[in-house]
Scaffold this motif. Structure first.
Motif, PDB file in Angstrom:
ATOM      1  N   UNK A   1      -3.163 -30.846 -12.835  1.00  0.00           N
ATOM      2  CA  UNK A   1      -3.969 -31.964 -13.316  1.00  0.00           C
ATOM      3  C   UNK A   1      -3.052 -33.081 -13.813  1.00  0.00           C
ATOM      4  N   UNK A   2      -3.340 -34.305 -13.402  1.00  0.00           N
ATOM      5  CA  UNK A   2      -2.544 -35.459 -13.817  1.00  0.00           C
ATOM      6  C   UNK A   2      -3.006 -35.934 -15.190  1.00  0.00           C
ATOM      7  N   UNK A   3      -2.121 -35.827 -16.176  1.00  0.00           N
ATOM      8  CA  UNK A   3      -2.411 -36.256 -17.533  1.00  0.00           C
ATOM      9  C   UNK A   3      -1.245 -37.115 -18.020  1.00  0.00           C
ATOM     10  N   UNK A   4      -1.554 -38.199 -18.694  1.00  0.00           N
ATOM     11  CA  UNK A   4      -0.507 -39.118 -19.130  1.00  0.00           C
ATOM     12  C   UNK A   4      -0.523 -39.191 -20.653  1.00  0.00           C
ATOM     13  N   UNK A   5       0.550 -38.678 -21.267  1.00  0.00           N
ATOM     14  CA  UNK A   5       0.657 -38.638 -22.717  1.00  0.00           C
ATOM     15  C   UNK A   5       1.845 -39.480 -23.176  1.00  0.00           C
ATOM     16  N   UNK A   6       1.732 -39.992 -24.397  1.00  0.00           N
ATOM     17  CA  UNK A   6       2.797 -40.825 -24.951  1.00  0.00           C
ATOM     18  C   UNK A   6       4.103 -40.063 -25.093  1.00  0.00           C
ATOM     19  N   UNK A   7       4.014 -38.783 -25.485  1.00  0.00           N
ATOM     20  CA  UNK A   7       5.226 -38.014 -25.730  1.00  0.00           C
ATOM     21  C   UNK A   7       5.594 -37.074 -24.604  1.00  0.00           C
TER      22      UNK A   7
ATOM     23  N   UNK B   1     -14.376 -38.807 -27.832  1.00  0.00           N
ATOM     24  CA  UNK B   1     -14.345 -38.529 -26.397  1.00  0.00           C
ATOM     25  C   UNK B   1     -13.634 -37.196 -26.204  1.00  0.00           C
ATOM     26  N   UNK B   2     -13.892 -36.547 -25.094  1.00  0.00           N
ATOM     27  CA  UNK B   2     -13.260 -35.267 -24.809  1.00  0.00           C
ATOM     28  C   UNK B   2     -11.757 -35.449 -24.632  1.00  0.00           C
ATOM     29  N   UNK B   3     -10.914 -34.615 -25.286  1.00  0.00           N
ATOM     30  CA  UNK B   3      -9.468 -34.716 -25.079  1.00  0.00           C
ATOM     31  C   UNK B   3      -9.134 -34.620 -23.595  1.00  0.00           C
ATOM     32  N   UNK B   4      -8.089 -35.348 -23.154  1.00  0.00           N
ATOM     33  CA  UNK B   4      -7.769 -35.393 -21.721  1.00  0.00           C
ATOM     34  C   UNK B   4      -7.674 -34.043 -21.018  1.00  0.00           C
ATOM     35  N   UNK B   5      -7.025 -33.009 -21.618  1.00  0.00           N
ATOM     36  CA  UNK B   5      -6.956 -31.737 -20.878  1.00  0.00           C
ATOM     37  C   UNK B   5      -8.332 -31.125 -20.622  1.00  0.00           C
ATOM     38  N   UNK B   6      -9.229 -31.197 -21.614  1.00  0.00           N
ATOM     39  CA  UNK B   6     -10.562 -30.625 -21.439  1.00  0.00           C
ATOM     40  C   UNK B   6     -11.374 -31.447 -20.447  1.00  0.00           C
ATOM     41  N   UNK B   7     -11.206 -32.766 -20.485  1.00  0.00           N
ATOM     42  CA  UNK B   7     -11.915 -33.616 -19.534  1.00  0.00           C
ATOM     43  C   UNK B   7     -11.427 -33.364 -18.114  1.00  0.00           C
ATOM     44  N   UNK B   8     -10.115 -33.111 -17.969  1.00  0.00           N
ATOM     45  CA  UNK B   8      -9.538 -32.911 -16.634  1.00  0.00           C
ATOM     46  C   UNK B   8      -9.800 -31.517 -16.084  1.00  0.00           C
ATOM     47  N   UNK B   9     -10.155 -30.575 -16.965  1.00  0.00           N
ATOM     48  CA  UNK B   9     -10.331 -29.189 -16.516  1.00  0.00           C
ATOM     49  C   UNK B   9     -11.544 -29.024 -15.612  1.00  0.00           C
ATOM     50  N   UNK B  10     -12.574 -29.863 -15.826  1.00  0.00           N
ATOM     51  CA  UNK B  10     -13.733 -29.871 -14.943  1.00  0.00           C
ATOM     52  C   UNK B  10     -14.415 -28.527 -14.819  1.00  0.00           C
ATOM     53  N   UNK B  11     -14.541 -28.057 -13.573  1.00  0.00           N
ATOM     54  CA  UNK B  11     -15.278 -26.831 -13.282  1.00  0.00           C
ATOM     55  C   UNK B  11     -14.643 -25.611 -13.938  1.00  0.00           C
TER      56      UNK B  11
END
Length: 267
Positions: free
Chosen positions: A98-104, A72-82
């Motif tokens: 962009x709201x991203x939730x990471x373990x660390x 699957x696309x890594x969260x930052x690339x998926x969230x970058x959109x347009x």
């Protein structure tokens, strides 16, 4: 640390000695940067990432340094959109807040900075994505530092008027001129925070104008507007933002946000 420090034999990319120059250079930059970064390369979307991103994403993301097509696309690339699409089209872009939730992670909101990476033939072969904790909005910056003082250089008088009016509506101070000679005179007589210039101007390109402006005022932020994308900006050696005509109000707002943040950093 460089790309040669890793064992790439089991990755999709193979021996770094056979990599194109643009990939080797960008990978070395990625691995030597403390900011969390990813690189998506080629039409198959092979993804590389650095140690800072691995620490942020957590152990479930995989073994360093990547070099494979993710399921699957890594969260930052998926969230970058347009913004990611614009980068693939050759335009540097910012996806702010962009709201991203990471373990660390110690923060949940990030600004994503996307930069096209060009192959030797000029085509966009990959996109670099850098993550930074989200910065204050333009409204917050204005409360702290006041409105931006902007010089608009646009030889189409109708467009010049419209841009200046939009900037004033955003709460900034804007002066407009139509010729580079007039711009140089204004720059010599006044202090501006931002030079907002068309790339194609009579007598002198907007790039050459900006080069002279930045030489005299190194903290000045430059925003280029062009109907040709970033084609004419490939060899610009100083930091800049660009908007492709026609652009939306939110794109202009994002560029001003970024310029205000850079000014605050350099203050």
């Amino acid at each position: 640390m460089s790309s040669s420090a890793y064992d790439w034999s089991t990755s999709r990319l193979g021996d770094p000695g056979a990599w194109p120059h643009a990939l080797r250079l960008t990978a070395d930059l990625l691995f030597n940067t403390p900011l969390p970064m990813l690189l998506v390369w080629g039409s198959e979307m092979t993804v590389l990432f650095n140690e800072s991103y691995a620490a942020l994403a957590g152990p479930a993301y995989g073994k360093l340094p990547g070099g494979n097509v993710p399921p699957v696309m890594p969260p930052p690339l998926a969230a970058a959109g347009e913004a990611l699409q614009r980068a693939w089209q050759g335009e540097s872009a910012i996806a702010a807040g962009r709201d991203l939730h990471f373990a660390g992670a110690g923060a949940d909101a990030y600004d994503l900075y996307l930069t096209p990476v060009r192959a030797s033939d000029g085509r966009v072969a990959g996109v670099m994505c850098a993550l930074a904790a989200a910065q204050p909005t333009l409204a917050d910056t204005q409360d702290a530092g006041g409105p931006l003082h902007i010089l608009v250089v646009e030889n189409n008088l109708d467009s010049q008027y419209l841009v200046c009016e939009m900037l004033r509506a955003f709460g900034h101070e804007a002066d407009g001129v139509g010729h580079p000679d007039d711009a140089l005179a204004r720059l010599a007589a006044n202090r501006y925070d931002v030079l907002f210039t068309d790339v194609s101007l009579p007598g002198m390109s907007g790039v050459d104008l900006a080069r002279r402006a930045v030489a005299d005022a190194p903290t000045m932020q430059v925003i280029f507007a062009s109907g040709y994308g970033d084609t004419l900006l490939r060899h610009v050696e100083f930091p800049y933002l660009s908007l492709q005509k026609p652009y939306e109000l939110d794109q202009l707002q994002q560029a001003l946000d970024a310029a205000a943040r850079q000014l605050a950093v350099r203050a």
